[in-house]
Design an enzyme around this catalytic site. Structure first.
Site, PDB file in Angstrom:
ATOM      1  NE  ARG A  29      -3.699  -2.204   2.174  1.00  0.00           N
ATOM      2  CZ  ARG A  29      -4.827  -2.421   1.357  1.00  0.00           C
ATOM      3  NH1 ARG A  29      -5.113  -1.850   0.344  1.00  0.00           N
ATOM      4  NH2 ARG A  29      -5.217  -3.613   1.635  1.00  0.00           N
ATOM      5  CG  ASP A  30       1.536   5.515  -2.490  1.00  0.00           C
ATOM      6  OD1 ASP A  30       1.692   6.284  -1.390  1.00  0.00           O
ATOM      7  OD2 ASP A  30       1.706   5.502  -3.611  1.00  0.00           O
ATOM      8  CG  ASN A  87       3.596   8.914 -11.884  1.00  0.00           C
ATOM      9  OD1 ASN A  87       2.791   9.322 -12.640  1.00  0.00           O
ATOM     10  ND2 ASN A  87       3.313   8.919 -10.396  1.00  0.00           N
ATOM     11  CB  VAL A  96      10.329   6.227  -5.014  1.00  0.00           C
ATOM     12  CG1 VAL A  96      11.139   4.928  -4.665  1.00  0.00           C
ATOM     13  CG2 VAL A  96       9.679   6.896  -4.069  1.00  0.00           C
ATOM     14  CG  HIS A 100       6.504   3.129  -8.376  1.00  0.00           C
ATOM     15  ND1 HIS A 100       7.926   3.440  -8.335  1.00  0.00           N
ATOM     16  CD2 HIS A 100       5.685   4.130  -8.424  1.00  0.00           C
ATOM     17  CE1 HIS A 100       7.884   4.882  -8.351  1.00  0.00           C
ATOM     18  NE2 HIS A 100       6.569   5.200  -8.151  1.00  0.00           N
ATOM     19  CG  HIS A 102       1.376   5.174  -8.657  1.00  0.00           C
ATOM     20  ND1 HIS A 102       1.266   5.524  -7.495  1.00  0.00           N
ATOM     21  CD2 HIS A 102       2.375   5.183  -9.417  1.00  0.00           C
ATOM     22  CE1 HIS A 102       2.495   6.150  -7.170  1.00  0.00           C
ATOM     23  NE2 HIS A 102       3.203   6.054  -8.360  1.00  0.00           N
TER      24      HIS A 102
END
Ligand code: DGP
Length: 114
Positions: A29-30, A87, A96, A100, A102
């Site tokens: 989880r973000d 992103n 970061v 990744h 999202h």
């Protein structure tokens, strides 16, 4: 590639709410959730950005997306829908530098994004 906070999560050096794991991918989880469901899918093997990906990473990139899709089905929100986002670098809003995906769900998404 320099060490990132996500590498520390993979090594279990810092805690994370891990909701998905297989041999190649970790999902957690973000910390700064932008939707009721906001999970990050990352490769266990380091790859900084999509811009650094090569044809040798094609399978891994596919696995990231398929992991997100499998999670959405398992959690029961796939049919309602969700958004997947990668992103990349500064204008993409990447903060970061460990690639990744999202996965955002649980509310209506809008387009265009900000
Ligand atoms: P991006 O801006 O696309 O690079 O997204 C990075 C995301 O990572 C951002 O939404 C916040 C999240 N994040 C940053 N540090 C941590 C952390 O230590 N733990 C977790 N779970 N998420 C983090």
């Amino acid at each position: 590639m320099t060490d990132t906070i996500f590498a520390k999560i993979i090594r279990r050096e810092i805690p994370a709410d891990i909701v998905y794991e297989d041999d190649d991918v970790l999902g957690f989880r973000d910390l700064n959730a932008q939707a009721p469901v906001h999970v990050l899918f990352i490769p266990k093997r380091p790859l900084a950005t999509l811009d650094d990906a090569t044809p040798a990473d094609a399978e891994l990139l596919g696995k990231l997306l398929l992991s997100a899709a499998a999670y959405a089905r398992t959690e029961g929100f796939a049919k309602e829908g969700y958004r997947t986002v990668i992103n990349t670098n500064t204008h993409g809003g990447q903060t970061v530098f460990h690639i990744h995906v999202h996965l955002l769900a649980g509310r209506q998404m809008h387009w265009p994004p900000g």
